[in-house]
Design an enzyme around this catalytic site. Sequence first.
Site, PDB file in Angstrom:
ATOM      1  N   TYR A  61       5.450   3.880 -11.637  1.00 21.82           N
ATOM      2  CA  TYR A  61       5.524   3.900 -13.106  1.00 21.82           C
ATOM      3  C   TYR A  61       5.351   5.326 -13.637  1.00 21.82           C
ATOM      4  O   TYR A  61       5.612   5.597 -14.799  1.00 21.82           O
ATOM      5  CB  TYR A  61       4.461   2.989 -13.747  1.00 21.82           C
ATOM      6  N   LYS A 121      -0.253   0.311  -7.083  1.00 16.42           N
ATOM      7  CA  LYS A 121       0.607  -0.232  -6.015  1.00 16.42           C
ATOM      8  C   LYS A 121       1.244   0.905  -5.217  1.00 16.42           C
ATOM      9  O   LYS A 121       1.604   1.934  -5.797  1.00 16.42           O
ATOM     10  CB  LYS A 121       1.728  -1.090  -6.620  1.00 16.42           C
ATOM     11  N   HIS A 153       3.949  -2.871  -3.247  1.00 19.14           N
ATOM     12  CA  HIS A 153       4.756  -3.151  -4.439  1.00 19.14           C
ATOM     13  C   HIS A 153       5.917  -4.116  -4.169  1.00 19.14           C
ATOM     14  O   HIS A 153       6.159  -5.040  -4.937  1.00 19.14           O
ATOM     15  CB  HIS A 153       5.277  -1.833  -5.031  1.00 19.14           C
TER      16      HIS A 153
HETATM   17  P1  NDP Z   1       6.723  -8.451 -20.124  1.00 15.52           P
HETATM   18  O1  NDP Z   1       7.205  -9.815 -19.809  1.00 15.52           O
HETATM   19  O2  NDP Z   1       5.274  -8.195 -20.248  1.00 15.52           O
HETATM   20  O3  NDP Z   1       7.486  -8.006 -21.454  1.00 15.52           O
HETATM   21  C1  NDP Z   1       7.296  -6.769 -22.053  1.00 15.52           C
HETATM   22  C2  NDP Z   1       8.215  -6.695 -23.273  1.00 15.52           C
HETATM   23  O4  NDP Z   1       7.821  -7.671 -24.243  1.00 15.52           O
HETATM   24  C3  NDP Z   1       8.192  -5.359 -23.959  1.00 15.52           C
HETATM   25  O5  NDP Z   1       9.499  -5.094 -24.412  1.00 15.52           O
HETATM   26  C4  NDP Z   1       7.262  -5.572 -25.151  1.00 15.52           C
HETATM   27  O6  NDP Z   1       7.629  -4.734 -26.231  1.00 15.52           O
HETATM   28  C5  NDP Z   1       7.545  -7.020 -25.477  1.00 15.52           C
HETATM   29  N1  NDP Z   1       6.376  -7.711 -26.066  1.00 15.52           N
HETATM   30  C6  NDP Z   1       5.112  -7.704 -25.595  1.00 15.52           C
HETATM   31  N2  NDP Z   1       4.322  -8.474 -26.352  1.00 15.52           N
HETATM   32  C7  NDP Z   1       5.087  -8.968 -27.342  1.00 15.52           C
HETATM   33  C8  NDP Z   1       4.841  -9.809 -28.442  1.00 15.52           C
HETATM   34  N3  NDP Z   1       3.624 -10.307 -28.661  1.00 15.52           N
HETATM   35  N4  NDP Z   1       5.874 -10.110 -29.283  1.00 15.52           N
HETATM   36  C9  NDP Z   1       7.128  -9.611 -29.065  1.00 15.52           C
HETATM   37  N5  NDP Z   1       7.421  -8.812 -28.017  1.00 15.52           N
HETATM   38  C10 NDP Z   1       6.418  -8.486 -27.169  1.00 15.52           C
HETATM   39  O7  NDP Z   1       7.409  -7.477 -19.030  1.00 15.52           O
HETATM   40  P2  NDP Z   1       6.902  -6.437 -17.958  1.00 15.52           P
HETATM   41  O8  NDP Z   1       8.017  -6.240 -17.016  1.00 15.52           O
HETATM   42  O9  NDP Z   1       6.359  -5.228 -18.595  1.00 15.52           O
HETATM   43  O10 NDP Z   1       5.744  -7.188 -17.143  1.00 15.52           O
HETATM   44  C11 NDP Z   1       4.382  -7.042 -17.412  1.00 15.52           C
HETATM   45  C12 NDP Z   1       3.716  -6.123 -16.410  1.00 15.52           C
HETATM   46  O11 NDP Z   1       3.865  -6.612 -15.077  1.00 15.52           O
HETATM   47  C13 NDP Z   1       4.326  -4.717 -16.319  1.00 15.52           C
HETATM   48  O12 NDP Z   1       4.051  -3.918 -17.423  1.00 15.52           O
HETATM   49  C14 NDP Z   1       3.761  -4.236 -15.016  1.00 15.52           C
HETATM   50  O13 NDP Z   1       2.422  -3.828 -15.147  1.00 15.52           O
HETATM   51  C15 NDP Z   1       3.900  -5.510 -14.166  1.00 15.52           C
HETATM   52  N6  NDP Z   1       5.191  -5.552 -13.435  1.00 15.52           N
HETATM   53  C16 NDP Z   1       5.145  -5.583 -12.061  1.00 15.52           C
HETATM   54  C17 NDP Z   1       6.291  -5.620 -11.315  1.00 15.52           C
HETATM   55  C18 NDP Z   1       6.188  -5.645  -9.849  1.00 15.52           C
HETATM   56  O14 NDP Z   1       7.208  -5.455  -9.182  1.00 15.52           O
HETATM   57  N7  NDP Z   1       5.030  -5.858  -9.282  1.00 15.52           N
HETATM   58  C19 NDP Z   1       7.633  -5.632 -11.931  1.00 15.52           C
HETATM   59  C20 NDP Z   1       7.584  -5.636 -13.383  1.00 15.52           C
HETATM   60  C21 NDP Z   1       6.401  -5.618 -14.076  1.00 15.52           C
HETATM   61  P3  NDP Z   1       6.787  -3.471 -26.770  1.00 15.52           P
HETATM   62  O15 NDP Z   1       6.137  -2.805 -25.595  1.00 15.52           O
HETATM   63  O16 NDP Z   1       7.839  -2.632 -27.393  1.00 15.52           O
HETATM   64  O17 NDP Z   1       5.786  -3.987 -27.767  1.00 15.52           O
END
Ligand code: NDP
Length: 274
Positions: A53, A78, A111
């Site tokens: 990240y 990770k 990861h």
């Molecule tokens: P999420 O499912 O958490 O979605 C994030 C998105 O949703 C962003 O665009 C955010 O916008 C938006 N959002 C968040 N809260 C709200 C809300 N209350 N209302 C409307 N929109 C909202 O996706 P992620 O992929 O980020 O997954 C979460 C975490 O999991 C990651 O950040 C990471 O730490 C982890 N991860 C791990 C992976 C792996 O391979 N191990 C792969 C992907 C993620 P905004 O930020 O603009 O508010």
Amino acid sequence: MKNIKECSILSNGVKMPWLGFGTFKVPEGKVVEEAVKEALRLGYRHIDTAAIYKNEEGVGQAIKDSRVPREEIFLVSKVWNTDQGYESTLKAFETSLKKLQTDYLDLYLIHWPKALNKETWKALEELYKEGRVKAIGVSNFKLHNLEELLEDAEIIPMVNQVEFHPQFPQTEIMEICKKHNIQLEAWGPLMQGKIFEIPLMRELAEKYNKTISQIALRWDLQMGVVTIPKSITPERIKENMNIFDFEISKEDMDRIAQLNIGERVGPDPDHITF
Ligand code: NDP
């Protein structure tokens, strides 16, 4: 589950808060610092980052600036794919610690599954035995990846962090994780923004007088899955933690289960090219 302090007790007794704060795609520097500081100020005590990240320095700085004692925070990072292998994982771990300005991690994950999983896992076992990390686990491990790792792992992973949401609830993985006492953790709990288009989620949000995001995250908790929504928007960071004052009925949990279409929003771990 009644409040944000509640934790899953991992197989080794370590406490992992059910709700954490995700930082994927949160830019290094001021943006990640402000977001993590806001999350900590509001009461989140579990932060999820990763070497790839490229925001570990900002996460570390935010933790320091927040003045929340380090031992009150469950900090996760990770090891990235290109660092897999025994020696390179040990080195990557040190780099992450340095960037995060800490001398231990609460959880360190592989990861993505790769050919060198077993060597990488040996390094994680070593770090665990040395007390450098409180718990170790994997991420994006499918059934066959877990089975292969378990063939000669000395320590069973404590966590498996996978894509998990109503359209992709990972029934098979959940079963094997339960069998081996591996805590399942949801990434992409809001389908990286796509969950807001699902009519049933909207209907339930109206019914419970909650938001779609809160329904999705509460569903994770009631499924026994640790969840780590990401947001850089202060109102949403707050919204996403207000999930401890209501309960989704059994009937509505069953309706959400009907949304399972086995569709990912992210890559299939068997076919990653990175
Ligand atoms: P999420 O499912 O958490 O979605 C994030 C998105 O949703 C962003 O665009 C955010 O916008 C938006 N959002 C968040 N809260 C709200 C809300 N209350 N209302 C409307 N929109 C909202 O996706 P992620 O992929 O980020 O997954 C979460 C975490 O999991 C990651 O950040 C990471 O730490 C982890 N991860 C791990 C992976 C792996 O391979 N191990 C792969 C992907 C993620 P905004 O930020 O603009 O508010």
